[in-house]
Structures are given as structure tokens and as C-alpha cells.
Design an enzyme around this catalytic site. Sequence first.
Site, PDB file in Angstrom:
ATOM      1  CB  SER A 196      50.572 114.923  23.547  1.00 48.41           C
ATOM      2  OG  SER A 196      50.347 114.353  24.831  1.00 48.41           O
TER       3      SER A 196
ATOM      4  CE1 TYR B 265      55.180 115.331  27.241  1.00 54.00           C
ATOM      5  CE2 TYR B 265      53.442 113.685  27.055  1.00 54.00           C
ATOM      6  CZ  TYR B 265      54.218 114.667  26.485  1.00 54.00           C
ATOM      7  OH  TYR B 265      54.040 115.007  25.164  1.00 54.00           O
TER       8      TYR B 265
ATOM      9  CE  LYS C 250      52.778 118.032  26.506  1.00 47.91           C
ATOM     10  NZ  LYS C 250      53.054 119.245  25.731  1.00 47.91           N
TER      11      LYS C 250
END
Length: 180
Positions: A139, A153, A157
Amino acid sequence: MTDFAPTTAVITGGASGIGLAVAKRLVEAGARVMVADLPGEALKRAADIDGLIAQECDVSELTQVEALADAAFETLGQVDLVLNNAGQGGVRGKLWEVDPDLARAHFDVNFWGVWNGCKVFAPRLIEQGTAAALYNTGSENSWFCAVPETAAYIAAKHAVLGLTESLREDLLDHVHAGLI
């Protein structure tokens, strides 16, 4: 690989969201697609879509990813495209407020799930000897902190970006790796 047009694909996290959207587009283009996801209503709905083959899989469990690969190669014959897409939103809060067990559980899916997919599928794609691609879903958080208070998160990533870059260096020319 500018002319790469997969005729078979495996997509983790394929019963909803980005994974399902990609699966539907691939089916429209004539590909046979196996979508893998946790058991539940979303996977049941995906199984009802013409052209999709549903397979239960918890990507955080290496043995389940190995079973997914076995099922994929048995059912599809060969695999042209693997999309390690399974993931979940992270636990929210300032880093020092987040329960480390929740952060670890998050990493089990968002990082180790991708690791497991690469570990299991990359050698099989190499051995297959045909043009293939392995893509990992990142992302904007792979490059910068786009969402405040999501340390697990963002860290996962970032790690997926590093894993993908390293994998690309390890693969033979007929297998491409990239980050979505």
C-alpha cells in the site's frame, strides 16, 4: 514480460476487495482463477462466481499455504500468476498503547502470510519453467506513514516491500516479482 498474459492465477484474500476485483477481471480475460481466503460467507459467495475456484486458506499458517499450492497446481495444471493479497487492517493506537500480541497477530497475516506465499510458490514457479509472476499487495504505507496510529500495519507493509525487493533479486528471469 511486457506481453505477459496469465491464463491461470492464485489470489490469496481473493474473496473480497482488491483480490476479488482482480479475480473477476482475470476471469473476464479468460483466465482460470483460484481464490483463497478464510472460510466464511465471502468465500462461499466467491465460489458461486463463474470461473472462480474457491479454496480455504489461512495464509498465516505455512501448512495451509502449502496445501493451497498443491490444490492450485493439481487443479490448474500450472500457475502463471500468484497474488499474495490477503491482509487485514491493523490495530490502531499509539505504538506504546498497542497490545504486542495483537501486533504479532497482525504481522502473522500481513507479513508472514506474504512470506509464506513467496516461500511456497516461488520455487514451484521457478521449477515450472514458464513465464510467471508473483505480486505482493502493499500500500502507500509500504513507502511512508499514510495512516496515523497504525504502527503494526505500516511496519508490516514496509517489510513486504523489503521482502519483495529481495525476492526479485533471488528469482530467475522467467519469474517476475513485484509490489502492488
